[in-house]
Structure formats: structure tokens, C-alpha cells
Write a protein that holds these residues in place. Sequence first.
Motif, PDB file in Angstrom:
ATOM      1  N   GLY A  77       0.795  -1.216   0.000  1.00 48.32           N
ATOM      2  CA  GLY A  77       0.000   0.000   0.000  1.00 48.32           C
ATOM      3  C   GLY A  77       0.832   1.271   0.000  1.00 48.32           C
ATOM      4  N   ALA A  78       2.151   1.133  -0.015  1.00 47.67           N
ATOM      5  CA  ALA A  78       3.046   2.298   0.025  1.00 47.67           C
ATOM      6  C   ALA A  78       3.674   2.593  -1.335  1.00 47.67           C
ATOM      7  CB  ALA A  78       4.141   2.082   1.071  1.00 47.67           C
ATOM      8  N   GLY A  79       3.226   1.907  -2.390  1.00 47.18           N
ATOM      9  CA  GLY A  79       3.728   2.191  -3.733  1.00 47.18           C
ATOM     10  C   GLY A  79       4.934   1.384  -4.164  1.00 47.18           C
ATOM     11  N   PHE A  80       5.362   0.430  -3.358  1.00 48.17           N
ATOM     12  CA  PHE A  80       6.552  -0.340  -3.728  1.00 48.17           C
ATOM     13  C   PHE A  80       6.312  -1.260  -4.922  1.00 48.17           C
ATOM     14  CE2 PHE A  80       7.671   0.727   0.699  1.00 48.17           C
ATOM     15  CZ  PHE A  80       8.888   1.330   0.454  1.00 48.17           C
ATOM     16  N   GLY A  81       5.137  -1.868  -5.013  1.00 53.46           N
ATOM     17  CA  GLY A  81       4.832  -2.732  -6.158  1.00 53.46           C
ATOM     18  C   GLY A  81       4.900  -1.970  -7.464  1.00 53.46           C
ATOM     19  N   ARG A  82       4.281  -0.807  -7.483  1.00 53.97           N
ATOM     20  CA  ARG A  82       4.326   0.055  -8.675  1.00 53.97           C
ATOM     21  C   ARG A  82       5.769   0.459  -8.985  1.00 53.97           C
ATOM     22  NH1 ARG A  82       0.907   3.555 -11.472  1.00 53.97           N
ATOM     23  NH2 ARG A  82      -0.810   3.040 -10.092  1.00 53.97           N
ATOM     24  N   ALA A  83       6.523   0.816  -7.953  1.00 58.29           N
ATOM     25  CA  ALA A  83       7.912   1.238  -8.145  1.00 58.29           C
ATOM     26  C   ALA A  83       8.757   0.099  -8.715  1.00 58.29           C
ATOM     27  CB  ALA A  83       8.506   1.742  -6.834  1.00 58.29           C
ATOM     28  N   LEU A  84       8.545  -1.114  -8.226  1.00 55.45           N
ATOM     29  CA  LEU A  84       9.290  -2.267  -8.745  1.00 55.45           C
ATOM     30  C   LEU A  84       9.008  -2.467 -10.226  1.00 55.45           C
ATOM     31  CD1 LEU A  84       8.699  -4.768  -5.802  1.00 55.45           C
ATOM     32  CD2 LEU A  84      10.922  -3.837  -6.495  1.00 55.45           C
ATOM     33  N   LEU A  85       7.725  -2.449 -10.599  1.00 50.97           N
ATOM     34  CA  LEU A  85       7.371  -2.649 -12.003  1.00 50.97           C
ATOM     35  C   LEU A  85       7.811  -1.487 -12.879  1.00 50.97           C
ATOM     36  CD1 LEU A  85       3.962  -4.450 -11.658  1.00 50.97           C
ATOM     37  CD2 LEU A  85       5.942  -5.261 -12.959  1.00 50.97           C
ATOM     38  N   ASP A  86       7.709  -0.259 -12.377  1.00 49.31           N
ATOM     39  CA  ASP A  86       8.168   0.900 -13.152  1.00 49.31           C
ATOM     40  C   ASP A  86       9.660   0.791 -13.448  1.00 49.31           C
ATOM     41  OD1 ASP A  86       5.639   2.039 -13.203  1.00 49.31           O
ATOM     42  OD2 ASP A  86       6.075   3.543 -11.663  1.00 49.31           O
ATOM     43  N   ARG A  87      10.431   0.431 -12.429  1.00 49.94           N
ATOM     44  CA  ARG A  87      11.890   0.319 -12.621  1.00 49.94           C
ATOM     45  C   ARG A  87      12.223  -0.807 -13.594  1.00 49.94           C
ATOM     46  NH1 ARG A  87      15.662   1.045 -14.505  1.00 49.94           N
ATOM     47  NH2 ARG A  87      17.778   1.101 -13.701  1.00 49.94           N
ATOM     48  N   ALA A  88      11.528  -1.944 -13.453  1.00 43.44           N
ATOM     49  CA  ALA A  88      11.750  -3.067 -14.368  1.00 43.44           C
ATOM     50  C   ALA A  88      11.353  -2.694 -15.796  1.00 43.44           C
ATOM     51  CB  ALA A  88      10.971  -4.285 -13.896  1.00 43.44           C
ATOM     52  N   GLU A  89      10.242  -1.949 -15.944  1.00 40.83           N
ATOM     53  CA  GLU A  89       9.810  -1.534 -17.278  1.00 40.83           C
ATOM     54  C   GLU A  89      10.832  -0.611 -17.928  1.00 40.83           C
ATOM     55  OE1 GLU A  89       6.314   1.050 -19.467  1.00 40.83           O
ATOM     56  OE2 GLU A  89       5.742  -0.157 -17.721  1.00 40.83           O
ATOM     57  N   ARG A  90      11.357   0.319 -17.168  1.00 41.00           N
ATOM     58  CA  ARG A  90      12.383   1.216 -17.731  1.00 41.00           C
ATOM     59  C   ARG A  90      13.582   0.413 -18.238  1.00 41.00           C
ATOM     60  NH1 ARG A  90      11.354   4.198 -13.117  1.00 41.00           N
ATOM     61  NH2 ARG A  90      13.464   3.921 -12.308  1.00 41.00           N
ATOM     62  N   GLU A  91      13.995  -0.575 -17.467  1.00 37.18           N
ATOM     63  CA  GLU A  91      15.134  -1.398 -17.897  1.00 37.18           C
ATOM     64  C   GLU A  91      14.763  -2.249 -19.106  1.00 37.18           C
ATOM     65  OE1 GLU A  91      18.911  -3.068 -18.222  1.00 37.18           O
ATOM     66  OE2 GLU A  91      18.211  -1.226 -17.255  1.00 37.18           O
ATOM     67  N   ALA A  92      13.553  -2.800 -19.120  1.00 30.66           N
ATOM     68  CA  ALA A  92      13.111  -3.598 -20.267  1.00 30.66           C
ATOM     69  C   ALA A  92      13.098  -2.750 -21.542  1.00 30.66           C
ATOM     70  CB  ALA A  92      11.727  -4.185 -19.995  1.00 30.66           C
ATOM     71  N   ARG A  93      12.613  -1.529 -21.426  1.00 32.31           N
ATOM     72  CA  ARG A  93      12.625  -0.628 -22.589  1.00 32.31           C
ATOM     73  C   ARG A  93      14.060  -0.339 -23.025  1.00 32.31           C
ATOM     74  NH1 ARG A  93       7.857   2.416 -23.732  1.00 32.31           N
ATOM     75  NH2 ARG A  93       6.151   1.981 -22.285  1.00 32.31           N
ATOM     76  N   ALA A  94      14.949  -0.122 -22.062  1.00 30.94           N
ATOM     77  CA  ALA A  94      16.354   0.150 -22.383  1.00 30.94           C
ATOM     78  C   ALA A  94      16.995  -1.049 -23.087  1.00 30.94           C
ATOM     79  CB  ALA A  94      17.136   0.507 -21.113  1.00 30.94           C
ATOM     80  N   ARG A  95      16.507  -2.235 -22.781  1.00 25.39           N
ATOM     81  CA  ARG A  95      17.023  -3.448 -23.422  1.00 25.39           C
ATOM     82  C   ARG A  95      16.344  -3.731 -24.753  1.00 25.39           C
ATOM     83  NH1 ARG A  95      17.929  -7.942 -18.571  1.00 25.39           N
ATOM     84  NH2 ARG A  95      19.027  -6.553 -17.139  1.00 25.39           N
ATOM     85  N   GLY A  96      15.442  -2.863 -25.166  1.00 23.04           N
ATOM     86  CA  GLY A  96      14.769  -3.012 -26.454  1.00 23.04           C
ATOM     87  C   GLY A  96      13.564  -3.934 -26.450  1.00 23.04           C
ATOM     88  N   CYS A  97      12.994  -4.197 -25.290  1.00 26.22           N
ATOM     89  CA  CYS A  97      11.850  -5.097 -25.198  1.00 26.22           C
ATOM     90  C   CYS A  97      10.581  -4.465 -25.766  1.00 26.22           C
ATOM     91  CB  CYS A  97      11.607  -5.502 -23.743  1.00 26.22           C
ATOM     92  SG  CYS A  97      12.885  -6.599 -23.088  1.00 26.22           S
ATOM     93  N   ALA A  98       9.684  -5.336 -26.206  1.00 22.72           N
ATOM     94  CA  ALA A  98       8.393  -4.908 -26.738  1.00 22.72           C
ATOM     95  C   ALA A  98       7.311  -4.889 -25.667  1.00 22.72           C
ATOM     96  CB  ALA A  98       7.960  -5.850 -27.861  1.00 22.72           C
ATOM     97  N   GLY A  99       7.569  -5.531 -24.523  1.00 27.95           N
ATOM     98  CA  GLY A  99       6.575  -5.571 -23.469  1.00 27.95           C
ATOM     99  C   GLY A  99       7.004  -6.442 -22.298  1.00 27.95           C
ATOM    100  N   ILE A 100       6.050  -6.623 -21.378  1.00 28.64           N
ATOM    101  CA  ILE A 100       6.242  -7.421 -20.167  1.00 28.64           C
ATOM    102  C   ILE A 100       5.117  -8.437 -20.090  1.00 28.64           C
ATOM    103  CG2 ILE A 100       6.316  -7.384 -17.624  1.00 28.64           C
ATOM    104  CD1 ILE A 100       6.902  -4.368 -17.792  1.00 28.64           C
ATOM    105  N   TRP A 101       5.432  -9.651 -19.651  1.00 30.70           N
ATOM    106  CA  TRP A 101       4.380 -10.616 -19.371  1.00 30.70           C
ATOM    107  C   TRP A 101       4.657 -11.279 -18.039  1.00 30.70           C
ATOM    108  CZ3 TRP A 101       4.455 -16.123 -19.355  1.00 30.70           C
ATOM    109  CH2 TRP A 101       5.657 -16.713 -19.743  1.00 30.70           C
ATOM    110  N   LEU A 102       3.569 -11.754 -17.416  1.00 28.15           N
ATOM    111  CA  LEU A 102       3.659 -12.377 -16.096  1.00 28.15           C
ATOM    112  C   LEU A 102       2.408 -13.197 -15.862  1.00 28.15           C
ATOM    113  CD1 LEU A 102       1.524 -10.528 -14.274  1.00 28.15           C
ATOM    114  CD2 LEU A 102       3.436  -8.943 -14.313  1.00 28.15           C
ATOM    115  N   ASP A 103       2.389 -13.911 -14.752  1.00 26.35           N
ATOM    116  CA  ASP A 103       1.176 -14.618 -14.368  1.00 26.35           C
ATOM    117  C   ASP A 103       0.892 -14.374 -12.898  1.00 26.35           C
ATOM    118  OD1 ASP A 103       2.100 -17.296 -12.793  1.00 26.35           O
ATOM    119  OD2 ASP A 103       3.502 -16.878 -14.414  1.00 26.35           O
ATOM    120  N   THR A 104      -0.385 -14.523 -12.543  1.00 26.12           N
ATOM    121  CA  THR A 104      -0.834 -14.314 -11.169  1.00 26.12           C
ATOM    122  C   THR A 104      -2.083 -15.154 -10.943  1.00 26.12           C
ATOM    123  OG1 THR A 104      -1.298 -12.601  -9.503  1.00 26.12           O
ATOM    124  CG2 THR A 104      -2.306 -12.311 -11.658  1.00 26.12           C
TER     125      THR A 104
END
Length: 140
Positions: A77-104
Motif C-alpha cells: 500500500g506504500a507504492g513499492f509494487g508500482r515502483a518495482l514494475l516501473d523500474r523493471a519496465e524502464r530497464e526492459a525498454r532500455a534493453r529493447g523489449c516490446a513488453g512485459i508478461w507475467l502470471d498471477t
Amino acid sequence: MTPDLVLTDAAGAEDRDAILRELIAFNDATVGPSGARPLAVLLRDPETAGTVGGLWGRTSFDWLYVELLVVPERLRGAGFGRALLDRAEREARARGCAGIWLDTFDFQARGFYEKLGFEVFGSISGHPRGRERFFLRKTF
């Protein structure tokens, strides 16, 4: 040679590596190298420097796969989940990725991911029994 079929729940890293080598060789010959690289965004305790949660995944074939993501209950509830995904997305974009996938699972964080722009592209009913597992993606 006719190989033996051996069922075990105690296979070692060398067994996994042998299987992975064959799969990588096939994939590389078919579509080219995957460019697989690990990616982790860690939540660390500032006092002990120990990891208390985070995101664990890998980029491969131009996508980031998030294998694990957890924020300890006391930090939710303090924004850490969003921060984790935002940081991972920035790195994925830097690596030339087209997107992110996961399961839950239905008892985990589907709504959280959907709020961040992920969409369901598949599911397995009855996994685990009486529940459902969802596969989500976010394209850039």
C-alpha cells in the motif's frame, strides 16, 4: 543409444543445464539467439542490507518475463509494487523489449496489474483447484 526415463524430484543444476543447453541450441538454430538476461529489482532492508522482497525475472526474445514479484505485507500500500514494475519496465525498454508478461492467481494481484496497464491474454481454470491462474501482458 536408447536413453533411460528417470522420474525424480531431486534433479540437480547439472540436469537442468543439460536440458537447457539442448533447448537453447534448438531455439538459436530456429529463430536466433534469445538475448536472455536476468533482471531483478530488489527491496533491501537499509539496516541489514538483506533482501526483503522485489521483482525477479528475465528479458528474452524481446520481452520481460516477471517470474516473481512480492512486497512484504508490512510494506504493501506504500507504492513499492508500482515502483518495482516501473523500474523493471524502464530497464526492459532500455534493453529493447516490446513488453512485459507475467502470471498471477485470482487470490493475488490481477487487479493491481490491470491498474498498471496489463491485460489478461489467457487463464487456466482450476489451477489450483477451485481457483484460476491468469496470464497478463503489457505492450510498449
